[in-house]
Design an enzyme around this catalytic site. Structure first.
Site, PDB file in Angstrom:
ATOM      1  N   CYS A   1       0.815  -1.208   0.000  1.00 51.42           N
ATOM      2  CA  CYS A   1       0.000   0.000   0.000  1.00 51.42           C
ATOM      3  C   CYS A   1       0.859   1.274   0.000  1.00 51.42           C
ATOM      4  CB  CYS A   1      -0.985  -0.023   1.160  1.00 51.42           C
ATOM      5  SG  CYS A   1      -2.352   1.123   0.908  1.00 51.42           S
TER       6      CYS A   1
ATOM      7  N   HIS B   1      -3.941  -5.330  -0.174  1.00 52.67           N
ATOM      8  CA  HIS B   1      -3.621  -5.787   1.174  1.00 52.67           C
ATOM      9  C   HIS B   1      -3.627  -7.302   1.297  1.00 52.67           C
ATOM     10  CE1 HIS B   1      -3.478  -1.871   3.185  1.00 52.67           C
ATOM     11  NE2 HIS B   1      -4.244  -1.517   2.163  1.00 52.67           N
TER      12      HIS B   1
ATOM     13  N   GLU C   1      -2.513  -8.978   3.554  1.00 51.13           N
ATOM     14  CA  GLU C   1      -2.794  -9.379   4.948  1.00 51.13           C
ATOM     15  C   GLU C   1      -4.299  -9.414   5.216  1.00 51.13           C
ATOM     16  OE1 GLU C   1      -2.175  -6.409   4.018  1.00 51.13           O
ATOM     17  OE2 GLU C   1      -3.197  -4.931   5.266  1.00 51.13           O
TER      18      GLU C   1
END
Lengths: 1068, 400
Positions: B268, B352, B354
């Protein structure tokens, strides 16, 4: 990977007749798939026995086979057509089971047909409960403890290991047929027996019960490059234990955090990969322990399903269409999203509204059936509603059901609070079709959220939303409805009618008040993306909010009102007509606007009409749309009773109706006006009276003479219609079934014993009337026309009678000013034509007739309603085919243990099939086969007919003998046959003690049953009929049907049924 | 029943929405953006990347699952304000310990419910993200609009300094398991060390790195290259964070110094800073990507990942020609979603991996980073290319 160029022709299998657990969602998915494949230029071969489907329209596939859904028919079609591939995943369980059979028997290999979508191995891994379970454990997922059993003994061993309560799930059945929960030992044995009976491979899975856990579903899609996306999550309001098809379900899931949702998503991805569904959609069900979040996998359908149809409608993502493209080689990222156009189909839809599905039940149709919900599906249809909150979508869904519910009405009906409390607690503990009304009542009388949860296992989140709705009732009831409260109530989904009921006033008053304050619905789009991208498809729903994002345009438009939820008496046939109307008018240059609330249908595919309003079909909701769209007219005569009921109110509100004036409907329905009509035209009808009170009914029936047919006025599907043979029966009817009243008078007609019933469908442009078809019923009059087998062209009516039928139909159409369709039901009694009823609207038989004669009657009718003449449309002469088409009905009796299967004037079939061939016996044989009645070519036929049928028995018995069957009969019948020199053994009646006929049937000694009941409502033959049903024996309850069956058996003896495409019958 | 307090959401362009207050009472200004994820509001609220922004959830029922101690992505709520169609104050979830309203109230964050969020989203979509104000204390739309208009936009705004950690710390918690919570994974001194530069890091990135087998040390955004190299890391991670990458020149300078010296993985804002450090450009998107359903294609494997997204700026691909390779592409709007070094051992993604909230499809990137870190000592600058060859052969083997 783009289109696989090796594939030139593809065969698709439909799902056959509408039955509980397999409804028109598979016409929706199959039609989508066919249209998508057609765009790829592929040659398409379709097999489906259900004529009331859009997919069997001759222009949808290249080769359309309306043939019985058997492996034998499929093999013959494959042999003729030599498809490159078979797509088995869009036709429900029926198609999947057939595909397994074709693959295992080597047919596919022999003709080099590839299974696309899901291979045999994947299908079996998903469908075989034991293998599925092992696969889940192998990838680290939990499943409820379970074991497979093939016998009582094996089952008991499993029970001893796992402990009760246990769920019994038969393998390879649809809609959970034969599934049940056993809570004690006695129940366990009988339920295992029932389950084994229901399973085609005599196998049940016995599973630890996770009753009361939360239930979720994910709709998953995978492409050939192993891209996997989740289309929709669904949370069931009803906990585990109630079949998903019978559950109220909500999309998306409401009570999962992201962490929990992603666990489920990860599991779904692992499952579809492990099972190995190559391409297409699958549905996976999970259960979650509400206390700990522990998740178990329940099952997977490696195909599009009822839920995927719902998910498609709920999100705007057309699962079946995409699945079809994936099956022929495309990847998800190569297919554009229809709605946004600029983004690909390879994504996960996000929605900014809440969708609620509520099933529709028909327990009232099956006296003796118990209104309890369990692992076996019992609902016959469903509605879906869209709202910006769950509360709004729930209330919209309730009024979509058409069960005279406009909100959460009370069921307490004056019970005192203590009695109500006890009663409600009792009811809440057993899930039933009225549970959410009971839940609301429980909240009203102050039963706590915790206690309701304990009794129902419904998640507290749902209970709280109900509490909020119920909590608003006293505010509304106080009567000072300021604009703030009114706006709040509307935003929560309260209908004007419900508000009026609470406030003790009229709907019109509330509507006026609401408008005075400028409180009007706005319309928002279903766009797959939460408004992140522009939507190009006007698929709309109403809500009470700020912005209306879909202002109407000023084209010439026609609004079509759909049929609402499927139920017995109003099914797919009416949706077929609505779709045809839309397609024809679109082609003629009109903008078409569809309004409907049934997620299973083709009509609610956003592809069909220029604008789709997914809305309840109530006066309030429909008027809101009509007033903004200002169509040149509204079509109410295609959607069955639902829109018809709205005709007069809409007209009064200034909405123009297209076609036949609404007064014609009144003239046909209102008994006195109808009598005047018949007299005016010099026609004949059975003697009848109208009764507005108990005494009037008793006196009237005596005047008419028993037996009488009795029914309430304004009904469809013969609701509460009964044949009554004496005064005692009439008194019982009046006591139990219906009270006559001033507003709802009863019709009492003389019953023409032994008459032949005939349906005639015609289309009229106001001056020219063209007969669509004359259908002769196979069963005698007195059996509801929707349940009776019928044949086109007629087989026993002489030309003079046929001419009389045509002429009378034309007279009626002209006199009523019909512009559009008309259906007339006649009885032929001793050479005379009697009019039974006139329906100046689309009838249930329109799709059947259209398929039989190769003329799209509903399309023509829609066009004449907009002013075209039949001359202009080139349809001026009746088309009597050289082939014979037989319609046969299918029944849901197997779902309702203990219910009598004898046919009567109240319609109870859920669907229909068509048999088509060059002669009546073979067409009938095919129709029976298609309705899953395996006519025997050897073995023993049991005969027991009533006295009135005895004269007709001899030729039937002879035909059976010459076809190679043996006969047994009860003593009276046997004596009669012996006198005629026909060999026949005698068997005891049940009342005469063992070994009796039912023992013989249970022992497998009977191949077919002919049993015509002695008198109406007689229960003596009940055990025979019920056993026949359970043993899956062909059984015929009228002598006419028995005769047709005997002829069909003789025809089958002379060679098996062939297959032929509709396109060949039509010579196109 | 108490009458709910009226609140307003007013955009800089004067568009006003009247709703009901929830959470804290007060007034708050920020750039209004919408998030299309249907789950995970707690993660959204606590994502430091939302500093400076008012978030509107497109899913209309929010609050259903309450708040629990496990699902926070940082130590506090970072959104400036929260906009929902319907706030649900009676949560139902076995992990819930608090209502959303209480949570916002304690955090001092104002919320507004009962507005036509879809209309708002359509406005943002067509007119772009803009400054807005939520107020439950001022009921004059004109004065509110003036305040919103006067507020500075995110362009050129350094919010990283407001969200980065004050001091370096170690992180030892791994993945979450149902019923077990987060796994503690401290103690393995032999595991490779990653130094994560905190521009506003989400905890799930930390957890994923630990779960992948790294020792983890988190340093403030101001840490210099020398300070970082002094920790002797085996790999360097560049985190997500708020606002405009062009407004954090110190971060760009640090990364430029670190490039080539150690394997680097950026997510990001970290990805954007990498782009800038390589000499590229970034630009502001119309209304950004905020959701959990964006399709991203891995250009090497042609596989599509459904990704979690949260960014308002993007890297201009053309500005990096020759210096980095485009590795991932957003299929909705063809924007850059991933870069890999050419002759320099780094890779980065705009989205993202994650997740939290969102799908786990891209979780493989953490394992790729681990392999890169392991390959680096042997292959140096060529590590990434070696890795690609290796992955290809593994993939081929699997397919066999």
């Amino acid at each position: 990977m783009p289109l696989n160029r090796d594939l030139k022709s593809i065969m698709l299998i439909g799902s056959g007749p509408i039955v509980i657990g397999q409804a028109c969602e598979f016409d929706y998915s199959g039609t989508q798939a066919l249209k998508a494949l057609r765009e790829e230029g592929l040659r398409l071969i379709l097999m489906n026995s259900n004529p009331a489907t859009i997919m069997t329209d001759p222009e949808i596939a290249d080769r359309t086979y309306i043939e019985p859904m058997t492996a034998a028919s499929a093999a013959k079609i494959i042999e003729r057509e030599r498809p490159d591939a078979l797509l088995p995943t869009v036709g429900g369980q029926t198609a999947l089971n057939l595909a397994i059979e074709l693959a295992e028997s080597g047919v596919l290999e022999r003709y080099g047909v590839k299974l696309i979508g899901a291979g045999l191995e994947a299908i079996k891994k998903a469908e075989d409960r034991d293998r599925f379970k092992r696969a889940m454990v192998a990838i680290g997922l939990e499943v409820p403890e379970s074991s497979i059993a093939h016998s009582r003994e094996e089952a008991i061993a499993v029970r001893d290991r796992l402990g009760l309560p246990l769920i019994i799930r038969p393998s390879r059945t649809l809609g959970g047929t034969g599934g049940s929960i056993a809570r004690d030992a006695a129940e366990f044995e009988s339920k295992v027996a029932w389950g084994l009976e229901a399973s085609p491979n005599r196998e049940v899975l016995i599973e630890q019960s996770v009753e009361g856990w939360k239930e979720f579903e994910l709709e998953v899609m995978r492409d050939s490059a192993d891209n996997v996306v989740i289309i929709c999550s669904i949370e069931n309001l009803d906990p585990m234990g109630v079949h998903t098809g019978d559950s109220i379900t909500v999309a998306p899931a409401q009570t999962l955090t992201d962490k929990e949702y992603q666990l489920m998503r990860d599991a779904a991805l692992r499952i579809i990969r492990e099972i190995g569904v190559d391409t297409g959609g699958s549905n996976i069900q999970f259960a979650i322990d509400p206390a700990t979040g522990r998740m178990v996998v329940i099952e997977m359908n490696p195909r599009v399903s009822r839920s995927s149809a719902l998910a498609s409608k709920a999100t705007g993502f057309p699962i079946a269409k995409i699945a079809a493209r994936l099956a022929v080689g495309y990847r998800l990222d190569e297919i554009p999203n229809d709605i946004t156009k600029m983004t690909p189909a390879c994504f996960e839809p996000t929605i900014d509204y809440v969708v609620t599905k509520i099933p529709r039940f028909a327990f009232e149709k099956f006296p003796g059936a118990i209104d309890e919900l369990g692992p076996q599906m019992k609902s016959v249809g469903e509605v879906m509603a869209i709202g910006r909150t769950f509360k709004e979508s729930l209330q919209k869904a309730l009024r979509s059901l058409e069960i005279s519910s406009y909100g959460l009405e009370s069921t307490l009906d004056g019970l005192d609070p203590d009695a109500a409390r006890a009663e409600l607690k009792r009811r809440l503990a057993v899930p039933n079709s009225r549970r959410i009304y009971q839940l609301a009542d429980a909240l009203r009388i102050g039963i706590s959220r915790e206690e309701i949860h304990r009794l129902t296992h419904i998640d507290p989140w749902f209970i709280d939303t109900f509490a909020e709705l119920v909590g608003n009732e006293p505010r509304i009831a106080r009567g000072t409805l300021g604009p703030e409260l009114l706006r709040e109530a509307k935003a929560q989904g309260f209908s004007d009618r419900r508000i009026a009921e609470l406030a003790g006033t009229d709907e019109a008053v509330i509507t006026r008040e609401r408008r005075r304050h400028g409180i009007q619905p706005v319309f928002k789009a279903v766009d797959t993306c939460g408004a992140e991208f522009q939507a190009f498809t006007p698929y709309l729903y109403s809500t009470y909010e700020g912005e209306d994002e879909a202002p109407p345009d000023s084209r010439r438009k026609v609004m079509i009102l759909g049929g609402g939820p499927n139920r017995i008496g109003q099914g797919i046939e009416f949706d077929y007509c609505c779709v045809h109307a839309s397609l024809a008018l679109k082609q003629a240059g009109f903008e078409t606007i569809m309004v409907n609330c049934n997620p299973e249908t083709v009509s609610t595919d956003y592809d069909i009409s220029d604008r789709l309003y997914f809305e309840p079909l109530t006066f309030e909701d429909v008027l809101a749309i009509a007033e903004r769209e200002r169509p040149m007219g509204v079509i109410v005569q295609f959607g069955g009773q639902t829109p018809l009921k709205l005709a007069v109110p809409l007209e009064r509100a200034g909405v123009r109706l297209l076609g036949t004036p609404s007064d014609a409907i009144d003239r046909a329905e209102d008994r006195e006006r109808f009598n005047a009509l018949v007299v005016k035209l010099g026609l004949r009808q059975p003697r009848g009276v109208l009764a507005r009170s108990f005494d009037e009914a008793i006196a009237g029936a005596a005047r008419v003479g028993y037996p009488v047919l009795i029914r309430p006025s304004y009904v469809l599907g013969g609701r509460a219609m009964e044949l009554v043979s004496n005064e005692e029966g009439l008194r019982r009817y009046l006591r139990e079934a219906l009270r006559a009243s001033e507003e709802r008078p009863l019709l009492i007609d003389s019953y023409l014993e032994g008459a032949i019933e005939v349906d005639v469908d015609a289309v009229s442009d106001g001056s020219t009337v063209v007969i669509g078809g004359i259908m002769e019923h196979v069963e005698h009059a007195g059996i509801h026309s929707g349940d009776s087998a019928c044949v086109l062209p007629p087989r026993t009516l002489n030309p003079a009678i046929q001419e009389a039928l045509r002429e009378q139909t034309r007279m009626l159409a002209r006199e009523l000013g019909v512009v559009g369709l008309i259906n007339v039901q006649y009885a032929i009694h001793q050479g005379e034509v009697y009019i039974l009823e006139v329906n100046p609207r689309a009838s249930r038989t329109i799709p059947f007739v259209s398929k039989a004669i190769g003329v799209p009657l509903a399309k023509l009718a829609a066009l004449v309603m907009t002013g075209k003449s039949l001359h202009e449309l080139g349809f001026t002469a009746e088309r009597v085919p050289a082939h014979v088409a037989v319609k046969e009905s299918v029944f849901p009796f197997a779902r309702f243990p203990g219910v009598d299967t004898v046919l009567g004037p109240e319609m109870r079939s859920t669907g229909e099939v068509m048999g088509i061939d060059m002669s009546f016996p073979m067409a009938f044989a095919k129709a029976e086969l298609a309705a899953s009645t395996d006519l025997p070519l050897a073995g023993t036929a049991f005969i027991s007919v009533r006295d009135a049928d005895k004269p007709a028995l001899e030729p039937i018995a002879r035909l059976l003998i010459t076809s190679g069957l043996d006969l047994v009969a009860t003593s009276g019948n046997a004596r009669l046959l012996a006198r005629a020199g026909i060999p026949c053994r005698v068997v005891n009646k049940v009342g005469q003690g063992s070994p009796h006929i039912v023992d013989l049937m249970r022992a497998g000694g009977i191949a077919m049953v002919i049993n015509t009941p002695d008198q109406f409502g007689e229960k003596d033959s009940f055990s025979i009929r019920r056993t026949a049903l359970e043993m899956r024996l062909p059984y015929f309850t009228t002598i006419a049907a028995a005769e047709a069956a005997a002829q069909a058996i003789a025809a089958l003896r002379n060679g098996g049924p062939g297959v032929r495409a509709l396109q060949d019958y039509y010579g196109t | 029943m108490s009458v709910p307090r009226t609140a307003y959401l007013v955009l800089a362009d004067g568009t006003a929405y009247r709703g009901r207050a929830f959470g804290a009472i007060g007034e708050s200004i920020g750039e209004v953006v919408f998030n299309t994820a249907m789950t995970g509001y707690q993660e959204v609220l606590t994502d430091p990347s939302y500093k400076g922004q008012i978030v509107c959830m497109t899913y209309p029922e929010i609050g259903n699952v309450g708040i629990n101690p496990e699902d926070a992505e940082s130590g506090r709520v970072y959104v400036e304000g929260f906009v929902v169609k319907e706030y649900w104050p009676r949560p139902s979830n076995w992990r819930s310990t608090m209502t959303l309203g209480e949570y916002l109230e304690r955090a001092g964050v104002v919320g507004i419910e009962g507005i036509d969020t879809r209309a708002l989203v359509r406005r943002i979509r067509t007119h772009g993200a803009q400054q807005a104000i939520i107020s439950s204390v001022d009921s004059d739309p004109a004065s509110l609009a003036a305040k919103a208009k006067a507020a500075p936009g995110l362009e050129g705004l350094d919010l990283v300094r407001e969200v980065t950690c004050a001091e370096a710390y170690e992180w030892e918690w791994g993945d979450w398991r149902l019923g077990q919570g987060y796994r503690h994974a401290g103690g393995n001194r032999d595991a490779p060390l990653v130094v994560a530069i905190d521009y506003g890091i989400k905890r799930n990135i930390l957890r994923r790195l630990v779960a992948t087998g790294f020792r983890l040390k988190v340093v403030p955004a101001f840490a210099t290259a020398e300070q970082i190299m002094a920790l002797n890391p085996d790999g360097i991670f560049l985190s997500n964070g708020p606002a405009d990458p062009a407004a954090v020149p110190y971060a760009r300078a640090t990364v430029a110094e670190l490039l080539g010296r150690k394997p680097i993985f950026g997510i990001c804002l970290g990805h954007q800073i990498l782009g800038l450090a390589l000499g590229g450009r970034t630009y502001k998107l119309g209304f950004g990507h905020h959701g959990a359903n964006h399709p991203v294609k891995d250009l090497r494997t042609n596989r599509v990942e459904i990704t979690s997204q949260n960014h308002g700026f993007a890297v201009d691909a053309e500005s990096l020609t020759g210096r980095a390779e485009l590795s991932h592409l957003n299929l909705n709007d063809q924007t850059v979603e991933g870069l890999r070094g050419v002759g320099v051992p780094f890779f980065s993604v705009q989205y993202h991996p994650e997740a939290s909230p969102g799908p786990h499809d891209a979780g493989y990137l953490f394992a790729r980073f681990r392999r890169l870190v392991e390959a680096f000592p042997r292959y140096g600058a060529e590590a990434l290319d070696r890795l690609a060859v290796e992955e290809e052969s593994v993939k081929l083997k699997l397919e066999d």
